[in-house]
Design an enzyme around this catalytic site. Structure first.
Site, PDB file in Angstrom:
ATOM      1  N   GLU A 490       0.855  -1.176   0.000  1.00 24.58           N
ATOM      2  CA  GLU A 490       0.000   0.000   0.000  1.00 24.58           C
ATOM      3  C   GLU A 490       0.900   1.238   0.000  1.00 24.58           C
ATOM      4  OE1 GLU A 490      -3.486  -0.752   2.178  1.00 24.58           O
ATOM      5  OE2 GLU A 490      -4.444   1.094   1.518  1.00 24.58           O
ATOM      6  N   GLU A 762      -2.474   0.549  13.225  1.00 22.99           N
ATOM      7  CA  GLU A 762      -3.623   0.895  12.395  1.00 22.99           C
ATOM      8  C   GLU A 762      -4.937   0.671  13.145  1.00 22.99           C
ATOM      9  OE1 GLU A 762      -3.940  -1.618   8.942  1.00 22.99           O
ATOM     10  OE2 GLU A 762      -5.200  -0.156   7.906  1.00 22.99           O
ATOM     11  N   HIS A 783       0.927   2.985  11.485  1.00 19.47           N
ATOM     12  CA  HIS A 783      -0.112   3.774  10.816  1.00 19.47           C
ATOM     13  C   HIS A 783      -0.333   4.987  11.701  1.00 19.47           C
ATOM     14  CE1 HIS A 783      -2.307   1.793   7.531  1.00 19.47           C
ATOM     15  NE2 HIS A 783      -3.293   2.659   7.703  1.00 19.47           N
TER      16      HIS A 783
HETATM   17  C1  BGC Z   1      -5.531   2.531   4.389  1.00 21.68           C
HETATM   18  C2  BGC Z   1      -6.071   3.615   5.269  1.00 21.68           C
HETATM   19  C3  BGC Z   1      -7.019   4.410   4.465  1.00 21.68           C
HETATM   20  C4  BGC Z   1      -8.139   3.470   4.154  1.00 21.68           C
HETATM   21  C5  BGC Z   1      -9.300   4.074   3.480  1.00 21.68           C
HETATM   22  C6  BGC Z   1      -6.653   1.638   4.031  1.00 21.68           C
HETATM   23  O1  BGC Z   1      -6.289   0.589   3.257  1.00 21.68           O
HETATM   24  O2  BGC Z   1      -4.480   1.854   4.969  1.00 21.68           O
HETATM   25  O3  BGC Z   1      -5.343   4.099   6.231  1.00 21.68           O
HETATM   26  O4  BGC Z   1      -7.393   5.621   4.951  1.00 21.68           O
HETATM   27  O5  BGC Z   1      -7.705   2.347   3.452  1.00 21.68           O
HETATM   28  O6  BGC Z   1     -10.351   3.751   4.183  1.00 21.68           O
END
Ligand code: BGC
Length: 908
Positions: A490, A762, A783
């Site tokens: 990501e 996260e 995160h």
């Molecule tokens: C990311 C987030 C992002 C989200 C959107 C995820 O995959 O890691 O931090 O804001 O998607 O909802």
């Protein structure tokens, strides 16, 4: 001689200080120290005042600028002499001299007159160098390798050029960029220390180049240039669909070297069809997957003049020779920072050899080790070990995070990757049978070189670890672009995460240029109807846009940047983008109610196992959208006020009233209950002033009740969390804010700390109490979003803030609010004026507050003591001190002060 001059300087400044003379130092151009690559016709200049007395103010300044440092000192041949300007402005003074030329260096200094009319000496000389101002200044052509490239494994191409410098060199400047990433060498030496260049922007619209002073790398006679390219963000794998080539499939190089000879002549060496190309030791390099280097394939001496390149191919000129999208780099480059040695090397229960670096960090491991030719050492990277103590990579999804080094076998070899980075604490070693010695491995943290500005500490060690984790979350996710996470497939510029964390980020580091650059990409990637992407740079396409709380980055970050740094120019530049976003929402909301479209909502809020009746943590997504619609409209009005856009104020003020009225009608019962009875619903409604005064107090009580019903736990996600404690402390529930801050069972900020986290997770429960993990599909351990509590710790616990109508800490608020079990807290912040400090402790019923206020600013200090209690400063009643003004009401006492250090005490 030099020593003597230095001694005289030291003596002079000491003497001047002792005499109480004000000094000028810390000169910044475009917010940087002696920057290169300035492509702004009127750069902003700032300086700091210092002296050893209180209440230092500037009453006037004089600036002078020259193309020669010698002539500057003599005050001759100036491109600008401002003359004596009666003004107290010392930050972001606009250059007002004659036009600045491409590639030129400028030297400048400043002197000031203080509040007593006393002149300072001239400041030390600072400098800046202009970038290339016109596309026509680029003489170079885009080039690509002349051989057929392997489009599957994509080895890094090498480019090479030799030339003769026939005369003595006065100075030389290189301008470099790439489609992909580049690393350049001249005569065998690396050009600069910036990594992952040219950085990441919305490449189709904006591509940065870097400028380097390479005078010392060149010599009269034969010279060689060598450049390697990686696919980087340009054409490497990005986004979770295993897709690549997001910006183009062909990497390329643009290189220009401008040489000035001592006889006044100039020569320009450029990338063109005279260059040679080949491949070298980098067999493959991907941001997500890592790098493979085969040292046997190294072309020794390939960037030296004497190297024989007859077997190399030529190059081809790119079919796309566009130079109109080139832009100067304004933000700090990614560089190497902290180094770590393994704290432990061990064998896991699964029998794998693993090292622990003790900190979840982002960067890479440098290996210095001996091996047999053709043997390899493979490093795989992971953030955590699983509940059995085994190396755990499932949460990396498809990202391999693997660096492979193949030995050439001639003694100790040094390996490190070039065009990738890893997010890790643990490294698994395979393929190497020798003894693993910690001395052979060094982990380097890589991040954008933003100056550290803030620190926070207090009497609670868990909170101090939380602060550490917030700061490491920032380090690891600020690699040229603010990203969600740095490890799985990501690592993207998610807009929601960035807006949630911005204020905290701006306390920890000087993020002005970092975000100024990124905001330009936000504007560049905005759709023509004003919608703002989920990610910037946008690699998801034109339909992935317009989510409340994500797209509001377009208003939230520019406005908060303005509060933190008071750069009006930036606000002006972003204004069209802010307005377009508000207009987009406006068009989606026929009845002033924005209740359409896709929204992420309060992302990753706490899902209780037994969803309690009526108190579930889930928040209606359209209720959230309406709150952010109002908030963005408010911020647009704020910006319009600063910029004097009266027509817009007149248009958007009534719109904001209608948005709030529509909210009340749709989402609030006549008695003030919200249709979503979640913490986030109350937090957003209260924080964005959605409710009339008469309903606020009871709404705040409902929020407190809700928190209590979860046994004093938060349940908020990405959108509610940043404002949760602010709402509690603003509406008289400071005690509950501290209860949440100090809560250490799940869900809370301290739960991960207790579980041994070294960064922000996260999810509130990335690792569960039984040491099993959350769903590997989305479980990053680095995160920054929930680290947004840092802003509250600086602003409320330590109490450092700026007045909104004197932003950038021109007028400071010091308002510490002790609570919970804390007995001490200290916050510091380096501003453009100098250091602010607020440090308090509770001592035998006394509140002791040490404050530091930089020169040329003022502060209002609120003492959190009973309003009648006498306040002392350094042992004397404040009423007896003529430079402190006491303002008391029956509610609170405050002190108006100027610059200097103060030691306040009062009975609580
Ligand atoms: C990311 C987030 C992002 C989200 C959107 C995820 O995959 O890691 O931090 O804001 O998607 O909802």
């Amino acid at each position: 001689m030099q020593k003597l001059v230095l001694l005289c300087l030291i003596f002079f400044s000491f003497f001047a200080g002792a005499l109480g003379q004000t000094q000028v130092n810390s000169l910044l151009c475009e917010n940087r120290i002696n920057p290169t690559c300035v492509d702004i016709s009127q750069p902003l200049l700032s300086w700091q005042l210092s002296g050893n007395r209180r209440n230092i103010r500037q009453s006037a300044y004089e600036l002078r600028v020259s193309t020669s440092s010698k002539l500057l000192n003599q005050g001759k041949e100036l491109t600008w002499n401002s003359g004596k300007v009666t003004a107290d402005q010392s930050v972001h003074v606009v250059y007002g001299g004659s036009p600045l030329s491409s590639g030129k260096k400028y030297f400048w200094q400043v002197r000031i007159w203080d509040d007593k009319g006393q002149a300072s000496g001239w400041s030390p000389v600072a400098e800046w160098q202009m970038g290339l101002l016109q596309p026509g200044d680029w003489k170079a052509s885009w080039i690509e390798p002349g051989f057929i490239q392997d489009s599957i494994s994509r080895p890094s191409p090498l480019f090479r050029k030799t030339f003769q410098a026939g005369k003595k060199i006065q100075s030389a400047t290189a301008y470099i960029t790439a489609r992909g990433m580049y690393e350049a060498r001249i005569n065998g030496q690396r050009v600069g220390d910036a990594l992952l260049t040219p950085g990441w922007t919305s490449y189709r619209k904006r591509l940065q180049y870097q400028q380097y002073d390479v005078t010392n790398l060149l010599r009269q006679g034969a010279n060689a240039i060598g450049v390697t390219l990686g696919v980087g963000w340009y054409s490497g794998y990005l986004v979770w669909e295993n897709s690549k080539n997001h910006f183009g499939s062909r990497t390329g190089l643009l290189f220009q070297l401008n040489i000035q000879y001592t006889d006044g002549t100039e020569e320009v060496i450029t990338s063109d069809n005279s260059w040679r190309s080949s491949t070298g030791s980098i067999l493959n390099s991907e941001i997500y997957h890592g790098e493979t280097i085969d040292a046997r394939k190294e072309k020794e001496g390939w960037s030296d003049p004497g190297y024989d390149d007859h077997a190399w191919s030529g190059v081809q000129l790119s079919s796309d020779n566009n130079k109109s999208i080139l832009i100067a780099t304004i933000n700090e480059p990614v560089r190497k920072h902290e180094q770590f040695k393994p704290v432990r090397i061990f064998t896991t229960p699964a029998g794998e050899k693993v090292m622990d670096f003790g900190q979840n960090l982002v960067g890479w491991v440098q290996v210095q080790i001996k091996g047999r030719a053709g043997d390899s050492i493979v490093l795989q990277h992971a953030e955590v070990l699983d509940n059995k103590g085994n190396f755990y990579t499932e949460n990396l999804r498809r990202a391999q995070q693997k660096n492979t080094y193949i030995f050439k076998g001639n003694g100790t070899e040094l390996f490190e990757p070039h065009f990738t980075f890893q997010g890790f604490r643990y490294v698994k070693i395979t393929g190497f049978n020798g003894e693993l010695n910690p001395d052979n491995f060094t982990a380097f943290a890589l991040y954008s070189d933003m100056p550290a500005t803030g620190d926070f500490s207090c009497s609670n060690q868990l909170i101090n670890q939380l602060q550490h984790n917030i700061q490491w979350g920032q380090r690891g996710n600020f690699l040229d672009v603010p990203t969600d996470c740095p490890q799985r497939d990501e690592r993207l510029g998610w807009t929601g995460d960035a807006q949630a964390f911005f204020r905290t980020a701006a306390y920890n580091r000087q993020v002005n240029n970092f975000f100024a650059k990124w905001l330009k990409d936000v504007a560049a990637d905005q759709r023509s109807d004003g919608s703002v992407p989920f990610l910037v740079p946008n690699v998801l396409g034109d339909q992935s846009m317009g989510s409340a709380g994500w797209s509001d980055v377009a208003t939230i970050v520019p406005w908060n940047m303005y509060l933190a740094y008071a750069d009006k120019r930036l606000l002006e530049q972003q204004y069209p983008s802010m307005k377009a976003w508000v207009e987009y929402m406006h068009k989606q909301s026929p009845q002033d109610l924005w209740n359409t479209g896709f929204h992420f909502g309060d992302w990753l809020f706490y899902h209780p196992d037994d969803d309690l009746d009526g108190r579930a943590a889930i928040t209606d997504k359209y209720l959230i959208a309406q709150c952010f619609y109002a908030h963005s409209t408010q911020l647009l009005i704020n910006a319009a006020q600063v910029l004097g856009k009266t027509a817009d104020i007149a248009e958007y003020t009534p719109l904001l009233q209608r948005i709030k009225a529509a909210f009340l009608k749709e989402y609030v019962t006549p008695n003030g209950r919200l249709v979503s009875s979640s913490q986030t619903a109350y937090v957003l409604a209260l924080n964005f002033d959605m409710l009339p005064e008469s309903l606020r107090e009871q709404a705040a009580l409902r929020l407190v009740e809700n928190i209590k019903s979860y046994n004093n736990h938060l349940t908020t996600g990405f959108l509610g969390t940043p404002y949760l404690c602010h709402v509690l402390s603003r509406f008289g529930h400071l005690d509950m804010a501290y209860t949440l801050l100090l809560q250490d069972t799940y869900p809370s900020w301290l739960y991960p700390v207790k579980m041994g986290a070294t960064t922000i997770w996260e999810r509130w429960d990335g690792e569960k109490p039984d040491h099993t993990f959350e769903n590997a599909g989305m479980n990053s351990f680095n995160h920054y979003a929930y680290g947004a509590i840092g802003d509250w710790m600086y602003r409320v616990t330590a109490g450092i803030d700026t007045k909104e109508d004197a932003p950038g800490y021109r007028q400071i608020i010091i308002r510490p609010r002790p609570g919970g079990s804390l007995t001490q807290a200290t916050g510091t912040l380096q501003t453009y004026y100098g250091q602010i400090k607020s440090s308090w402790q509770l001592q035998n019923g006394q509140f002791v507050l040490d404050v530091e206020i930089p020169a040329n600013t003022t502060a209002t200090v609120y003492m959190p003591v009973k309003s009648g209690n006498a306040i002392m400063e350094s042992g004397k009643a404040v009423s007896e001190q003529k430079d402190i003004r006491l303002v008391s009401s029956d509610k609170e006492q405050s002190l108006e002060i100027g610059s200097g250090k103060y030691h306040f005490t009062a009975a609580q």
